[in-house]
Write a protein that holds these residues in place. Structure first.
Motif, mmCIF file in Angstrom:
data_model
loop_
_atom_site.group_PDB
_atom_site.id
_atom_site.type_symbol
_atom_site.label_atom_id
_atom_site.label_comp_id
_atom_site.label_asym_id
_atom_site.label_seq_id
_atom_site.Cartn_x
_atom_site.Cartn_y
_atom_site.Cartn_z
ATOM 1 N N THR A 7 0.843 -1.194 0.000
ATOM 2 C CA THR A 7 0.000 0.000 0.000
ATOM 3 C C THR A 7 0.875 1.240 0.000
ATOM 4 N N PRO A 8 0.426 2.339 -0.657
ATOM 5 C CA PRO A 8 -0.763 2.409 -1.500
ATOM 6 C C PRO A 8 -0.506 1.793 -2.870
ATOM 7 N N LYS A 9 -1.527 1.723 -3.714
ATOM 8 C CA LYS A 9 -1.363 1.237 -5.088
ATOM 9 C C LYS A 9 -0.796 2.333 -5.989
ATOM 10 N N PHE A 10 -1.214 3.562 -5.742
ATOM 11 C CA PHE A 10 -0.772 4.705 -6.535
ATOM 12 C C PHE A 10 -0.482 5.876 -5.586
ATOM 13 N N ARG A 11 0.476 6.712 -5.994
ATOM 14 C CA ARG A 11 0.753 7.913 -5.205
ATOM 15 C C ARG A 11 1.451 8.928 -6.094
ATOM 16 N N ILE A 12 1.053 10.188 -5.913
ATOM 17 C CA ILE A 12 1.736 11.294 -6.582
ATOM 18 C C ILE A 12 2.376 12.160 -5.504
ATOM 19 N N LEU A 13 3.658 12.410 -5.645
ATOM 20 C CA LEU A 13 4.400 13.222 -4.682
ATOM 21 C C LEU A 13 4.953 14.459 -5.380
ATOM 22 N N LYS A 14 5.083 15.516 -4.630
ATOM 23 C CA LYS A 14 5.799 16.677 -5.140
ATOM 24 C C LYS A 14 7.280 16.528 -4.788
ATOM 25 N N ILE A 15 8.123 17.125 -5.600
ATOM 26 C CA ILE A 15 9.569 17.095 -5.347
ATOM 27 C C ILE A 15 9.851 17.577 -3.928
ATOM 28 N N GLY A 16 10.673 16.833 -3.202
ATOM 29 C CA GLY A 16 11.054 17.219 -1.852
ATOM 30 C C GLY A 16 10.192 16.626 -0.755
ATOM 31 N N GLN A 17 9.024 16.086 -1.132
ATOM 32 C CA GLN A 17 8.175 15.453 -0.119
ATOM 33 C C GLN A 17 8.741 14.090 0.257
ATOM 34 N N SER A 18 8.254 13.563 1.365
ATOM 35 C CA SER A 18 8.674 12.242 1.828
ATOM 36 C C SER A 18 7.456 11.340 1.928
ATOM 37 N N MET A 19 7.695 10.044 1.865
ATOM 38 C CA MET A 19 6.603 9.095 2.065
ATOM 39 C C MET A 19 7.173 7.718 2.391
ATOM 40 N N THR A 20 6.299 6.873 2.919
ATOM 41 C CA THR A 20 6.666 5.491 3.218
ATOM 42 C C THR A 20 5.775 4.562 2.426
ATOM 43 N N LEU A 21 6.387 3.653 1.691
ATOM 44 C CA LEU A 21 5.671 2.589 1.006
ATOM 45 C C LEU A 21 5.599 1.392 1.961
ATOM 46 N N GLN A 22 4.383 0.903 2.134
ATOM 47 C CA GLN A 22 4.193 -0.188 3.086
ATOM 48 C C GLN A 22 4.216 -1.546 2.385
ATOM 49 N N CYS A 23 4.782 -2.531 3.067
ATOM 50 C CA CYS A 23 4.795 -3.910 2.575
ATOM 51 C C CYS A 23 4.597 -4.844 3.753
ATOM 52 N N PRO A 102 11.422 -19.474 -4.510
ATOM 53 C CA PRO A 102 11.028 -18.375 -5.393
ATOM 54 C C PRO A 102 10.682 -17.120 -4.614
ATOM 55 N N LEU A 103 10.771 -15.994 -5.305
ATOM 56 C CA LEU A 103 10.304 -14.725 -4.762
ATOM 57 C C LEU A 103 8.791 -14.622 -4.960
ATOM 58 N N HIS A 104 8.089 -14.169 -3.929
ATOM 59 C CA HIS A 104 6.653 -13.895 -4.018
ATOM 60 C C HIS A 104 6.500 -12.372 -4.040
ATOM 61 N N PHE A 105 5.967 -11.850 -5.133
ATOM 62 C CA PHE A 105 5.864 -10.406 -5.293
ATOM 63 C C PHE A 105 4.474 -9.904 -4.916
ATOM 64 N N GLY A 106 4.429 -8.653 -4.425
ATOM 65 C CA GLY A 106 3.168 -7.935 -4.300
ATOM 66 C C GLY A 106 2.781 -7.369 -5.654
ATOM 67 N N ASN A 107 1.677 -6.619 -5.693
ATOM 68 C CA ASN A 107 1.182 -6.086 -6.955
ATOM 69 C C ASN A 107 1.714 -4.696 -7.282
ATOM 70 N N GLY A 108 2.573 -4.172 -6.450
ATOM 71 C CA GLY A 108 3.281 -2.953 -6.792
ATOM 72 C C GLY A 108 2.623 -1.678 -6.315
ATOM 73 N N THR A 109 3.460 -0.620 -6.198
ATOM 74 C CA THR A 109 3.012 0.747 -5.933
ATOM 75 C C THR A 109 3.559 1.620 -7.052
ATOM 76 N N ARG A 110 2.637 2.298 -7.754
ATOM 77 C CA ARG A 110 3.078 3.185 -8.838
ATOM 78 C C ARG A 110 3.250 4.585 -8.271
ATOM 79 N N LEU A 111 4.471 5.076 -8.272
ATOM 80 C CA LEU A 111 4.800 6.385 -7.684
ATOM 81 C C LEU A 111 5.220 7.365 -8.774
ATOM 82 N N THR A 112 4.617 8.549 -8.737
ATOM 83 C CA THR A 112 5.002 9.628 -9.644
ATOM 84 C C THR A 112 5.476 10.814 -8.811
ATOM 85 N N VAL A 113 6.641 11.332 -9.147
ATOM 86 C CA VAL A 113 7.178 12.508 -8.455
ATOM 87 C C VAL A 113 7.238 13.664 -9.448
ATOM 88 N N THR A 114 6.493 14.744 -9.143
ATOM 89 C CA THR A 114 6.433 15.869 -10.088
ATOM 90 C C THR A 114 6.872 17.175 -9.425
#
Lengths: 114, 109
Positions: A7-23, A102-114
């Motif tokens: 989580t999350p599945k998608f996130r848009i961040l502004k340059i300089g912001q911080s965030m945590t991707l959860q797994c 084998p590696l078991h993968f999650g479904n990913g988090t798509r991150l955009t930094v603008t």
């Protein structure tokens, strides 16, 4: 059985912001990994952990931090987000060394930094 | 530098055809060579894997051919089906993996 949940599945961040991707994984796997996937570049290892309290750098660790306080959780922290961190992030787990399991993968988090 | 080189970048075949995806590696210490399959919006999933002590491994319609002296390995998909349309990644390593850049496969009905 949820497997690896990101989580999350998608996130848009502004340059300089911080965030945590959860797994989180519910398979009691010791090994956990963070990869980033960029078009035409395959998957690159950012950080990995072989057990609670133990983490190590992969191929592309700059700009990221991780912690592993429990077997289940492996959050990825982005400090001072940059456009170069725009990517799809995948968390994965395995019960033993990936040499033997084998590696078991999650479904990913798509991150955009603008 | 790219530890594992994968080709082609994309591939289109007719149903029933045999797509072949090739990978090459440099590090002779690598001793485990898996292939992962990825559908859109999903994480990769292990398809088949081989160790360097064998030259070929088959699982259903999927076959890995391995050439240790050439440091190359390839994935063959027999009797390909539209449901095989996905992105395929090779990988190589031991305790840490290096992935190829991926091949987008389209199987036309």
């Amino acid at each position: 059985n949820a497997g690896v949940t990101q989580t999350p599945k998608f996130r848009i961040l502004k340059i300089g912001q911080s965030m945590t991707l959860q797994c989180a994984q519910d398979m009691n796997h010791n090994y956990m990994y963070w990869y980033r996937q960029d078009p035409g570049m395959g998957l690159k290892l950012i950080y990995y952990s072989v057990g609670a309290g133990i983490t190590d750098k992969g191929e592309v660790p700059n700009g990221y931090n991780v912690s592993r306080s429990t077997t289940e959780d492996f959050p990825l922290r982005l400090e001072l987000a940059a456009p170069s961190q725009t990517s799809v992030y995948f968390c994965a787990s395995s019960p033993r060394s990936p040499y033997n399991s084998p590696l078991h993968f999650g479904n990913g988090t798509r991150l955009t930094v603008t | 530098q790219q530890q594992v080189k994968q080709s082609p970048q994309s591939l289109i075949v007719q149903k029933g055809g045999i797509p072949i995806i090739n990978c090459a590696y440099e590090n002779t210490a690598f001793d485990y060579f898996p292939w992962y399959q990825q559908f859109p919006g999903k994480g990769p999933a292990l398809l088949i894997a081989i160790r360097p002590d064998v030259s070929e491994k088959k699982e259903g319609r999927f076959t890995i051919s391995f050439n240790k002296s050439a440091k190359q390995f390839s994935l063959h998909i027999m009797d390909s089906q539209p449901g095989d349309s996905a992105t395929y990644f090779c990988a190589a390593g031991g305790n840490q993996f290096y992935f190829g850049t991926g091949t987008s496969l389209t199987v036309i009905p």
